[in-house]
Design a protein around this motif. Sequence first.
Motif, short mmCIF file in Angstrom:
data_model
loop_
_atom_site.label_atom_id
_atom_site.label_comp_id
_atom_site.label_asym_id
_atom_site.label_seq_id
_atom_site.Cartn_x
_atom_site.Cartn_y
_atom_site.Cartn_z
N ILE A 121 0.86 -1.19 0.00
CA ILE A 121 0.00 0.00 0.00
C ILE A 121 0.89 1.24 0.00
O ILE A 121 1.86 1.30 0.76
N ASN A 122 0.53 2.23 -0.80
CA ASN A 122 1.23 3.51 -0.74
C ASN A 122 0.72 4.27 0.48
O ASN A 122 -0.38 4.79 0.50
N ALA A 123 1.57 4.30 1.54
CA ALA A 123 1.14 4.85 2.82
C ALA A 123 1.52 6.32 2.98
O ALA A 123 1.34 6.90 4.05
N ALA A 124 2.02 6.92 1.91
CA ALA A 124 2.44 8.32 1.99
C ALA A 124 1.27 9.27 1.81
O ALA A 124 1.39 10.47 2.02
N LYS A 125 0.13 8.72 1.44
CA LYS A 125 -1.05 9.57 1.19
C LYS A 125 -1.77 9.90 2.49
O LYS A 125 -1.49 9.30 3.53
N PRO A 126 -2.76 10.81 2.45
CA PRO A 126 -3.53 11.12 3.67
C PRO A 126 -4.27 9.88 4.19
O PRO A 126 -4.57 8.96 3.42
N ILE A 127 -4.56 9.88 5.49
CA ILE A 127 -5.12 8.70 6.18
C ILE A 127 -6.32 8.09 5.45
O ILE A 127 -6.39 6.88 5.24
N LEU A 128 -7.27 8.94 5.05
CA LEU A 128 -8.49 8.40 4.43
C LEU A 128 -8.22 7.79 3.06
O LEU A 128 -8.84 6.80 2.68
N GLU A 129 -7.26 8.38 2.34
CA GLU A 129 -6.92 7.82 1.02
C GLU A 129 -6.22 6.48 1.16
O GLU A 129 -6.46 5.55 0.39
N VAL A 130 -5.36 6.37 2.17
CA VAL A 130 -4.70 5.08 2.42
C VAL A 130 -5.77 4.05 2.76
O VAL A 130 -5.75 2.92 2.25
N PHE A 131 -6.75 4.48 3.56
CA PHE A 131 -7.77 3.51 3.97
C PHE A 131 -8.63 3.04 2.79
O PHE A 131 -9.10 1.91 2.78
N GLU A 132 -8.83 3.90 1.78
CA GLU A 132 -9.57 3.47 0.58
C GLU A 132 -8.86 2.26 -0.05
O GLU A 132 -9.49 1.29 -0.44
N ASP A 133 -7.54 2.33 -0.13
CA ASP A 133 -6.77 1.22 -0.72
C ASP A 133 -6.81 -0.02 0.19
O ASP A 133 -6.91 -1.14 -0.28
N VAL A 134 -6.75 0.22 1.49
CA VAL A 134 -6.82 -0.89 2.46
C VAL A 134 -8.17 -1.60 2.32
O VAL A 134 -8.24 -2.83 2.29
N LYS A 135 -9.22 -0.78 2.21
CA LYS A 135 -10.59 -1.34 2.10
C LYS A 135 -10.72 -2.25 0.89
O LYS A 135 -11.33 -3.31 0.95
N THR A 136 -10.15 -1.80 -0.23
CA THR A 136 -10.23 -2.61 -1.46
C THR A 136 -9.65 -3.99 -1.21
O THR A 136 -10.20 -4.99 -1.64
N ILE A 137 -8.55 -4.03 -0.50
CA ILE A 137 -7.90 -5.32 -0.23
C ILE A 137 -8.81 -6.20 0.63
O ILE A 137 -9.04 -7.37 0.31
N PHE A 138 -9.34 -5.64 1.70
CA PHE A 138 -10.17 -6.46 2.61
C PHE A 138 -11.48 -6.86 1.95
O PHE A 138 -11.96 -7.97 2.15
N GLN A 139 -12.07 -5.94 1.14
CA GLN A 139 -13.33 -6.27 0.48
C GLN A 139 -13.14 -7.38 -0.55
O GLN A 139 -13.96 -8.28 -0.65
N SER A 140 -12.03 -7.31 -1.28
CA SER A 140 -11.84 -8.31 -2.34
C SER A 140 -11.33 -9.62 -1.76
O SER A 140 -11.28 -10.63 -2.44
N TYR A 141 -11.00 -9.57 -0.47
CA TYR A 141 -10.41 -10.77 0.10
C TYR A 141 -11.42 -11.89 0.28
O TYR A 141 -11.10 -13.07 0.18
N GLY A 142 -12.69 -11.52 0.51
CA GLY A 142 -13.71 -12.57 0.61
C GLY A 142 -14.31 -12.68 1.99
O GLY A 142 -13.97 -11.90 2.87
N PRO A 143 -15.20 -13.65 2.18
CA PRO A 143 -16.02 -13.71 3.39
C PRO A 143 -15.22 -13.80 4.68
O PRO A 143 -15.63 -13.23 5.68
N LYS A 144 -14.06 -14.49 4.66
CA LYS A 144 -13.32 -14.65 5.91
C LYS A 144 -12.88 -13.31 6.48
O LYS A 144 -12.80 -13.12 7.67
N ALA A 145 -12.54 -12.39 5.58
CA ALA A 145 -12.03 -11.10 6.06
C ALA A 145 -13.13 -10.04 6.06
O ALA A 145 -12.94 -8.97 6.58
N ALA A 146 -14.27 -10.32 5.45
CA ALA A 146 -15.28 -9.27 5.31
C ALA A 146 -16.03 -9.05 6.61
O ALA A 146 -15.95 -9.83 7.52
#
Length: 214
Positions: free
Chosen positions: A189-214
Amino acid sequence: MSTAVDASVPVAEQEDGAANILAGKKVAVAFVLGGPGSGKGTQCSNIVEHFGFTHLSAGELLRSEIKSGSENGTMIDSIIKEGKIVPSEITVKLLQEAMVKSENDKFLIDGFPRNQENRLSFENVIKISPEFVLFFDCSEEEMVRRLLGRNQGRADDNIETIRKRFRVFEESSLPVVQYYDSKGKVKKINAAKPILEVFEDVKTIFQSYGPKAA
Ligand SMILES: Nc1ncnc2c1ncn2[C@@H]1O[C@H](COP(=O)(O)OP(=O)(O)O)[C@@H](O)[C@H]1O
Ligand SMILES: Nc1ccn([C@@H]2O[C@H](COP(=O)(O)OP(=O)(O)O)[C@@H](O)[C@H]2O)c(=O)n1
Ligand SMILES: [Mg+2]
């Protein structure tokens, strides 16, 4: 180091080495790595809120151990002030206790494994492979700025210890990231961005990860 199965722990139900059993239940783990000040703790709080994980920060567990007046406290305190890494048996035991105590079956393990010894010790004692490893990538210049502004009264957030922590991160922690990258498990993850923008990228990972992580 022994890799024998601990008879006190039920035989693992390995699913691609990912899910496993801790005290009789299937448990999913994501490791959260990145340099000091990259935003691991901040993003873990967001993930807990949205995806129902339990956040275990290795650093926080060690700092609580110091505060509790445990017999290892003084030793842990001096290692942290030097920016070095506490012996794995201590940290893994604290993580194991926290996982066993928790009702949850999904854990974010933040700031761990910080070196190959940490990684091997977790593999041998807890016998759970991470589902994936979140890696927060950030420049040292930005991380220094954040650490000096953190204001949590931490004994290691001074410029002298920060420099030491950066060297330990490069020499000991990046090889762990490279190890997991070679297994295809790293989500960078590019963590140099503002907190909310970093979290958008984090969310994509957890959402696409599937039911175990959702
Ligand atoms: N994306 C970001 N942009 C700016 N400041 C941030 C960002 N993420 C975290 N911070 C701030 O930087 C400091 C370090 O963040 P923290 O989550 O404690 O990092 P880490 O756990 O990786 O050391 C905190 O004061 C936090 O509020
Ligand atoms: N796995 C770990 C995690 C932290 N630590 C120690 O605890 C310190 C603080 O860790 P932390 O994860 O809270 O620090 P940040 O990266 O969040 O700033 C580290 O610099 C190490 O001295 C350790 O020895 N082993
Ligand atoms: Mg932290």
